[in-house]
Motif scaffolding. Sequence first.
Motif, short mmCIF file in Angstrom:
data_model
loop_
_atom_site.label_atom_id
_atom_site.label_comp_id
_atom_site.label_asym_id
_atom_site.label_seq_id
_atom_site.Cartn_x
_atom_site.Cartn_y
_atom_site.Cartn_z
N LYS A 92 0.85 -1.19 0.00
CA LYS A 92 0.00 0.00 0.00
C LYS A 92 0.89 1.25 0.00
O LYS A 92 0.62 2.22 -0.71
CB LYS A 92 -0.92 0.00 1.23
N GLU A 93 1.95 1.16 0.79
CA GLU A 93 2.90 2.28 0.85
C GLU A 93 3.52 2.51 -0.53
O GLU A 93 3.61 3.64 -1.01
CB GLU A 93 3.99 1.93 1.86
N SER A 138 0.99 3.96 -2.92
CA SER A 138 0.67 5.35 -2.56
C SER A 138 1.75 6.32 -3.04
O SER A 138 1.50 7.51 -3.20
CB SER A 138 0.50 5.50 -1.05
N HIS A 152 3.07 6.38 -5.90
CA HIS A 152 2.93 6.66 -7.34
C HIS A 152 2.56 8.13 -7.52
O HIS A 152 1.71 8.65 -6.79
CB HIS A 152 1.84 5.76 -7.94
N GLY A 174 -0.96 9.00 -7.54
CA GLY A 174 -1.76 8.55 -6.39
C GLY A 174 -2.17 7.09 -6.53
O GLY A 174 -2.10 6.51 -7.62
N ILE A 175 -2.60 6.52 -5.43
CA ILE A 175 -2.97 5.09 -5.40
C ILE A 175 -4.37 4.87 -5.99
O ILE A 175 -5.26 5.70 -5.82
CB ILE A 175 -2.90 4.55 -3.95
N THR A 176 -4.54 3.77 -6.73
CA THR A 176 -5.88 3.24 -7.00
C THR A 176 -6.00 1.99 -6.15
O THR A 176 -5.32 0.99 -6.39
CB THR A 176 -6.07 2.89 -8.49
N ASP A 177 -6.82 2.08 -5.12
CA ASP A 177 -6.92 0.98 -4.17
C ASP A 177 -8.03 0.02 -4.58
O ASP A 177 -9.22 0.33 -4.40
CB ASP A 177 -7.14 1.53 -2.75
N GLY A 219 1.04 1.80 -8.96
CA GLY A 219 0.12 2.56 -8.11
C GLY A 219 -1.23 1.90 -7.93
O GLY A 219 -2.20 2.54 -7.53
N ARG A 274 -10.63 6.94 -10.38
CA ARG A 274 -9.53 6.04 -9.97
C ARG A 274 -9.46 4.81 -10.89
O ARG A 274 -8.39 4.30 -11.18
CB ARG A 274 -9.72 5.60 -8.51
#
Length: 359
Positions: A16-17, A20, A22, A25-28, A323, A350
């Motif tokens: 996750k870190e 994040s 990227h 931003g992250i696409t979770d 990401g 996202r």
Amino acid sequence: MKALPDFPWDRLAPYKERASAHPGGITDLSVGTPVDPVPESVRQALAAASDSPGYPLTYGTARLREAAANRLRRTHGVAADPAAVLPTIGSKELVAWLPTLLGVRPGQRVIFPELAYPTYDVGARLAGAEPYATDGLLALGPEPVPLVWVNSPSNPTGRVLPAEHLRKVVSWARERGAVVASDECYIDLGWEESPISILHPDVCGGSHEGLLAVHSLSKRSNLAGYRAAFVAGDPALIKALLEVRKHAGMIMPAPVQAAMTAALDDDAHVAEQRERYAARRAALRPALTAAGWQIEHSEAGLYLWASNGADCWEQVAELAAKGILVTPGDIYGPTGSRHIRVAITASDERIDAAVSRLQ
Ligand SMILES: Cc1ncc(COP(=O)(O)O)c(C=O)c1O
């Protein structure tokens, strides 16, 4: 109680870190948590019930139980009796405590699918029972089994069990006096297949004896934050669950009961939310395929069950570098070690970001 496993999501923290970090931003796409608004009618019902000084009923209001039974009848062809409906504080709570609430004893086996939501295993452990993951009921020996979980559409695979398969599970369980608990969390989200409830007459032959269907509003109504679910089925089992839950204080808050009633009365928002997920799925699926992932099952539900042949953690790392955070398949059982689970629960923006990074 048996020792609990490590909380599966903790192992994802380093990825996750990385995701994040990227620049875009992250696409979770890991935990399947809803991101779209709570329907306006539901928020209004919650607000209107906010002056609730007294204790709510563990059994739920008559209106709530009627709304749940009507919804089951209208949408799933289930002849549900409002007296045999019980609200639960989200469905994870019930999944984790059902073996204990049913009086499953240490040493007895609780059966669930080989690839499964981890809380079935946790529930067995909390009761001191033996968690037993298998897709082959027929290969089990003659010993009595108190409880069998089925989950169609499945988390994580999105597989839908046909009526005939479920019918066999029901008759196997009835021969042995086992309870079948059917986790129907994703039943409203069929894409290429139409999921069927364990309580449908084509599956249960018209009798709900020994059967429980667990329905969550978290996904289909964006109510994960409200903790809104219910269990319905065998009136005698529901009565037994109610008795223990009354003593144990497992009570859905009154404003949530009112909000859940409003959500169950309204089918329009469910259809609207389905459309949002259908569009995200249609964008993500071909992008993953073009990037080298094969999608298996995934005919229903909120996940794409995918593999590029590598170890699942390598696949997680490869996507985290772009990401994109996904879940390694081995969280759901050892046979998932070469798969990842990709949730379609991120915002359109996202999902678009993920699609362009996969290109
Ligand atoms: C198969 C399955 N059952 C139950 C749950 C729990 O949902 P909730 O507690 O929000 O109702 C989930 C959540 O992801 C799930 O995937």
